[in-house]
Write a protein that holds these residues in place. Structure first.
Motif, short mmCIF file in Angstrom:
data_model
loop_
_atom_site.label_atom_id
_atom_site.label_comp_id
_atom_site.label_asym_id
_atom_site.label_seq_id
_atom_site.Cartn_x
_atom_site.Cartn_y
_atom_site.Cartn_z
N SER A 80 30.98 9.48 -15.69
CA SER A 80 29.55 9.19 -15.84
C SER A 80 29.23 8.46 -17.15
O SER A 80 28.09 8.05 -17.36
CB SER A 80 28.75 10.50 -15.77
N LEU A 81 30.20 8.31 -18.04
CA LEU A 81 29.92 7.67 -19.33
C LEU A 81 30.09 6.16 -19.23
O LEU A 81 31.09 5.67 -18.69
CB LEU A 81 30.87 8.22 -20.40
N SER A 82 29.13 5.41 -19.77
CA SER A 82 29.23 3.95 -19.79
C SER A 82 30.28 3.54 -20.82
O SER A 82 30.73 4.35 -21.63
CB SER A 82 27.88 3.35 -20.16
N ALA A 83 30.61 2.25 -20.83
CA ALA A 83 31.56 1.76 -21.82
C ALA A 83 31.01 1.97 -23.23
O ALA A 83 31.72 2.44 -24.13
CB ALA A 83 31.85 0.28 -21.57
N ASP A 84 29.74 1.67 -23.45
CA ASP A 84 29.16 1.85 -24.78
C ASP A 84 29.15 3.33 -25.19
O ASP A 84 29.43 3.67 -26.35
CB ASP A 84 27.73 1.28 -24.84
N ASP A 85 28.79 4.21 -24.24
CA ASP A 85 28.84 5.66 -24.51
C ASP A 85 30.24 6.05 -24.97
O ASP A 85 30.43 6.83 -25.92
CB ASP A 85 28.55 6.48 -23.25
N THR A 86 31.24 5.51 -24.27
CA THR A 86 32.62 5.89 -24.57
C THR A 86 33.03 5.39 -25.95
O THR A 86 33.63 6.13 -26.73
CB THR A 86 33.57 5.35 -23.48
N TYR A 87 32.70 4.14 -26.27
CA TYR A 87 32.98 3.64 -27.62
C TYR A 87 32.34 4.54 -28.67
O TYR A 87 32.96 4.86 -29.71
CB TYR A 87 32.45 2.21 -27.79
N ALA A 88 31.11 4.98 -28.41
CA ALA A 88 30.40 5.80 -29.40
C ALA A 88 31.07 7.17 -29.56
O ALA A 88 31.27 7.64 -30.69
CB ALA A 88 28.94 5.96 -28.98
N ILE A 89 31.42 7.80 -28.44
CA ILE A 89 32.06 9.12 -28.53
C ILE A 89 33.41 9.01 -29.23
O ILE A 89 33.76 9.85 -30.07
CB ILE A 89 32.19 9.75 -27.12
N VAL A 90 34.17 7.97 -28.92
CA VAL A 90 35.47 7.79 -29.57
C VAL A 90 35.27 7.54 -31.07
O VAL A 90 36.02 8.08 -31.90
CB VAL A 90 36.29 6.66 -28.90
N ALA A 91 34.24 6.76 -31.42
CA ALA A 91 33.94 6.54 -32.84
C ALA A 91 33.64 7.87 -33.54
O ALA A 91 34.09 8.12 -34.66
CB ALA A 91 32.76 5.58 -32.99
N TYR A 92 32.87 8.73 -32.87
CA TYR A 92 32.54 10.04 -33.46
C TYR A 92 33.79 10.90 -33.64
O TYR A 92 33.96 11.58 -34.65
CB TYR A 92 31.50 10.76 -32.59
N LEU A 93 34.70 10.84 -32.65
CA LEU A 93 35.96 11.60 -32.76
C LEU A 93 36.79 11.09 -33.94
O LEU A 93 37.44 11.87 -34.65
CB LEU A 93 36.76 11.52 -31.46
N MET A 94 36.76 9.77 -34.17
CA MET A 94 37.49 9.22 -35.32
C MET A 94 36.85 9.72 -36.62
O MET A 94 37.53 10.09 -37.57
CB MET A 94 37.44 7.68 -35.28
N TYR A 95 35.51 9.77 -36.61
CA TYR A 95 34.78 10.27 -37.79
C TYR A 95 35.12 11.74 -38.06
O TYR A 95 35.40 12.14 -39.20
CB TYR A 95 33.28 10.07 -37.57
N LEU A 96 35.15 12.54 -36.99
CA LEU A 96 35.48 13.97 -37.15
C LEU A 96 36.88 14.16 -37.71
O LEU A 96 37.18 15.17 -38.33
CB LEU A 96 35.38 14.69 -35.80
N ASN A 97 37.74 13.20 -37.47
CA ASN A 97 39.12 13.28 -37.95
C ASN A 97 39.34 12.50 -39.25
O ASN A 97 40.48 12.14 -39.58
CB ASN A 97 40.08 12.81 -36.86
N ASN A 98 38.24 12.21 -39.95
CA ASN A 98 38.32 11.55 -41.26
C ASN A 98 39.00 10.19 -41.20
O ASN A 98 39.57 9.74 -42.20
CB ASN A 98 39.06 12.42 -42.28
N MET A 99 38.95 9.54 -40.05
CA MET A 99 39.59 8.24 -39.94
C MET A 99 38.63 7.11 -40.33
O MET A 99 39.09 6.01 -40.67
CB MET A 99 40.09 8.00 -38.51
N VAL A 100 37.32 7.35 -40.24
CA VAL A 100 36.33 6.31 -40.56
C VAL A 100 35.13 6.95 -41.25
O VAL A 100 34.96 8.17 -41.23
CB VAL A 100 35.84 5.59 -39.28
N GLU A 101 34.30 6.11 -41.86
CA GLU A 101 33.06 6.58 -42.48
C GLU A 101 31.96 6.65 -41.42
O GLU A 101 32.14 6.18 -40.30
CB GLU A 101 32.64 5.61 -43.60
N ASP A 102 30.80 7.20 -41.84
CA ASP A 102 29.76 7.43 -40.83
C ASP A 102 29.02 6.16 -40.40
O ASP A 102 28.20 6.20 -39.49
CB ASP A 102 28.76 8.50 -41.31
N ASP A 103 29.30 5.03 -41.05
CA ASP A 103 28.65 3.78 -40.61
C ASP A 103 29.56 2.95 -39.70
O ASP A 103 29.30 1.79 -39.42
CB ASP A 103 28.23 2.95 -41.83
#
Lengths: 418, 351
Positions: B131-154
């Motif tokens: 049910s997740l769109s491509a943009d939704d998926t990019y966003a969720i994956v970005a958040y998972l990277m953020y939770l794992n200290n791989m990227v900043e919040d921007d």
């Protein structure tokens, strides 16, 4: 014998009858046996006619023979596993209703009329088949074991679960009827740079695994029958992949698509799961083959010896993802001395084998083990030998030798020896 | 990216013990099946590879991802990927892989970002796959990277930035080497007689006692008899039958049916909202009013009461009865199942 009689009760009755047994033939019977002297209702009255049971089920006295799960293992039953009751079975074929289940998104209830199988990717012509199309290809019949890579995975850190159903029950052995995957791939025309295939399921997990093209063209089957009848829903009805000798997770159920590619996909089930973490923190990947393994199914914690001293049958099963099992050794003293077991029944490639070891039990405690030898010369290792190489964190591919301790009452327990 | 040669030993098949004639190929094929249409292939071929093959155009940022994650994923994975119950932990676990209790998360273990994208898009959220769109998926994956200290919040993840990402444990895997590391060790003729000086039991499963109840043995190592046979529980006083309330057999049947619901819904003492709302007091309640749950607009604005009749109709055809609602369930099979389910909802959750 009343309808409510439990199996345990039956076993105890048998044991009481054997009390006082010395050498030679059985005890004298003090009074005539009511089981002989009194007519039972089934001897007197008529039973059900034909069609009372349009799909036959086991006797009501076998109601305890069921798959069981270990609730604490997983978060929820829709992504979980249950276990084949190996200690209640004999021979080599697992009955369809007792084949263990492992789902990642629950059981897909697929209408075969609305099921399609697609071949796409590096092929000359991407194709779509209906189930009716599939039935027009030449078929093969082969018996193969399917073992979950996590079978015995709870035992890496030591003896944990009491029963071969739980320690070894993520396996079944079934006669499959299906079309070689090779024929479907040839039909679409595999292109020269192809090296891998990706089967995909139609379930809510849309399960995927990367499989080398060489294996796909060798012996994989697109199967629609198990033990002669349609696949059960929990085993992938209407069609599943059979990947002989390789870990069960690759045998994609509810198979709906096969993509052909030039590289592996590294999907979830072949990276975050089903990779074997070793002691140094690195992990083996693509550990497909199931190593040779065996287990004594009787006696075992769920199936104690209840008949007292004298003639005793030890039996179990053995299998290898690399071939057949020409030999199994059994010990009753924890590995001090070993005896070659007697193999019985069909010896088929990448199939379960049955072994027996008969001896006269004198009532002394036993430490039972079995050790499989496969047709490549591989000998099943001890758990200690495996741990020395892999550590204790690997979860998957634990094929170490199992020990059951049996006490003088005949009760059995899962133990480790050293 | 690694490529492997598959060793002949892996594929070697022993000679079958029974005659087995291979199903024959046919030159030029059998002419079975039909050509797949390009749009049919596109509808099913959603898989992504580490080299980015299959990745659709699109993008998503950490904050959008957080909102989606809290809404759709946190019921099982926790707001910060820390996991609820035995559901998978998605963040943290760094430095644990060679320890006694390795924690395998997206950050600590997963070798490729494409795997995360593919799996989230393919199979999540649980119970509403795909049910997740491509943009939704990019966003969720970005958040998972953020939770794992791989990227900043921007951070913004897109098909353009995707291949720049290297996962922390990308080098942590190597090809199965059992053929060279184990087979030579495990192919010697083993000892058959007098193989040890002494053999002792070093560990017993009964000590842990984690086997499901009613199964399995346990032994008396001292040989004193008695074994593990559990004494039957003292017969309890039969409780007086409840004068009113639903038929217990019906409730039990409903409880069994509720297993289809329990991945998303809780009921009873301590029940909380998960993917679906907690269901205490649902029979007779106004639809879409459970506190703290974010309903679909369709359900929030349905303006109906969960009477016995409405609930039965909804449970038999959730999307037909309230079009546009988000409950990911195909519906119960028949009216008898609906009766059992309602009896259980009443019994377990009150009115």
């Amino acid at each position: 014998m009343t309808k409510g009689t439990t199996r345990r009760g039956l076993l105890k009755a048998g044991m009481a009858g054997a009390a006082g047994l010395a050498a030679g033939r059985v005890h004298a019977q003090a009074a005539p046996d009511p089981a002989i002297m009194e007519p039972q209702p089934w001897r007197t009255f008529l039973g059900d006619g034909v069609d009372a049971r349009p799909y036959g089920m086991p006797s009501e006295f076998e109601a305890h023979v069921v798959r069981r799960n270990v609730p604490w293992l997983t978060a929820d039953a829709v992504s979980s596993v249950n276990f084949t009751p190996l200690h209640e079975l004999d021979g080599i074929i697992t009955p369809n209703g007792l084949c263990f289940e492992r789902h990642h998104g629950g059981i897909a209830e697929v209408d075969p009329a609305e099921h399609r199988i697609m071949i796409n990717g590096l092929v000359d012509t991407p194709l779509v088949f209906t189930m009716a199309d599939l039935m027009r290809f030449p078929r093969e019949n082969r018996v193969h074991f399917l073992e979950c890579a996590a079978n015995s995975g709870m035992e890496w850190r030591g003896a944990q679960l009491n029963g071969c159903q739980y320690t070894h029950g993520m396996i079944h052995n079934v006669l499959y009827t299906g079309v070689p995957l090779r024929l479907l791939l040839e039909e679409a025309g595999v292109q020269g740079n192809a090296a891998w295939v990706l089967p995909e399921g139609a379930d809510a997990a849309a399960m995927t695994r990367s499989i080398p093209l060489e294996k796909a063209m060798d012996d994989c089957l697109v199967a629609f029958r198990m033990n002669g009848e349609a696949l059960r829903p929990e085993q992938g009805y209407p069609v599943r992949l059979v990947v002989p000798g390789w870990e069960g997770n690759m045998w994609v159920k509810w198979l709906r698509r096969i993509e052909v590619g030039d590289q592996p996909w590294y999907h979830r089930e072949e990276t975050s799961k089903y990779t074997d973490l070793l002691e140094d923190g690195r992990a083996r990947e693509f550990t497909w083959v199931m190593d040779a393994k065996s287990v004594i199914t009787n006696p075992s914690p769920q199936a104690p010896i209840t008949h007292g001293h004298g003639p005793t049958v030890i039996t179990g099963v053995a299998w290898s993802g690399r071939g057949t099992i020409p030999r199994v050794d059994v010990t009753i003293d924890g590995g001090m001395n070993w005896h070659q077991a007697r193999m019985s029944g069909p010896s088929l490639d990448k199939s379960m084998h049955r072994f027996y070891y008969e001896f006269d039990w004198d009532g002394s405690p036993l430490l039972l083990q079995s050790r499989a030898h496969d047709s490549t010369g591989y000998v099943q290792p001890t758990k200690e030998a495996l741990r020395a190489i892999r550590g204790e964190n690997s979860i998957y591919h634990n094929n170490g030798i199992q020990t059951w301790a049996v006490d003088s009452d005949g009760n059995a327990e899962n133990v480790e020896v050293g | 990216m690694k490529t492997y040669l598959i060793s002949a030993a892996i594929l070697a098949a022993a000679a079958p013990a029974l005659a087995q004639e291979t199903a024959p190929s046919r030159d030029g094929g059998f002419g079975l099946g039909r050509a797949a249409l390009p749009e049919e292939v596109a509808a099913w071929d959603i898989d992504i590879r580490p080299d980015g093959a299959g990745l659709p155009a699109g993008s998503g940022n950490v904050w959008t991802g957080e909102e989606l994650f809290v809404d759709q994923c946190s019921a099982c994975h926790g707001d910060f990927g820390e996991a609820v119950g035995r559901w998978p932990q998605l963040a943290g676990g760094f430095g644990t892989l060679d320890g006694e209790d390795p924690v395998k998360t997206v950050g600590s273990y997963w070798p490729y970002l494409s795997t995360v994208w593919d799996y989230v898009h393919r199979a999540m959220p649980y119970g509403n796959a795909g049910s997740l769109s491509a943009d939704d998926t990019y966003a969720i994956v970005a958040y998972l990277m953020y939770l794992n200290n791989m990227v900043e919040d921007d951070f913004v993840l897109s098909d353009e930035t995707f291949l720049d990402v290297e996962m922390p444990n990308a080098g942590g895997f190597y090809m199965d080497d059992r053929d060279t590391e184990e087979l030579p060790l495990f192919s010697a003729e083993p000892c058959m007689e007098s193989c040890a000086d002494s053999i002792e039991v070093t560990m017993r499963a009964a000590v842990l006692d984690v086997t499901p109840e009613g199964d399995g043995g346990g032994i008396d190592l001292e040989g004193g008899g008695g074994g593990s046979a559990a004494a039957p529980a003292a017969a309890e006083e039969a409780p007086a039958p409840e004068p009113e309330g639903p038929d217990p057999a019906l409730v039990a049947e409903g409880e069994s049916l509720f297993r289809q619901c329990s991945a998303c819904h809780q009921i009873g003492e301590g029940a909380s909202n998960r993917v679906g709302p907690a269901l205490n007091g649902i029979v007779g309640a106004e639809a879409g009013t459970r506190e703290g749950f974010r309903y679909s607009p369709a359900l929030a604005e349905a303006g109906i009461t969960w009477t016995h009749e409405n609930l039965a109709a909804y449970l038999l055809d959730p999307r037909g009865f309230i079009s546009g609602n988000r409950m990911a369930f195909r519906g119960l099979r028949d009216a008898a199942e609906a009766e059992a389910m309602i009896a259980y909802l009443q019994s377990a959750g009150g009115e």
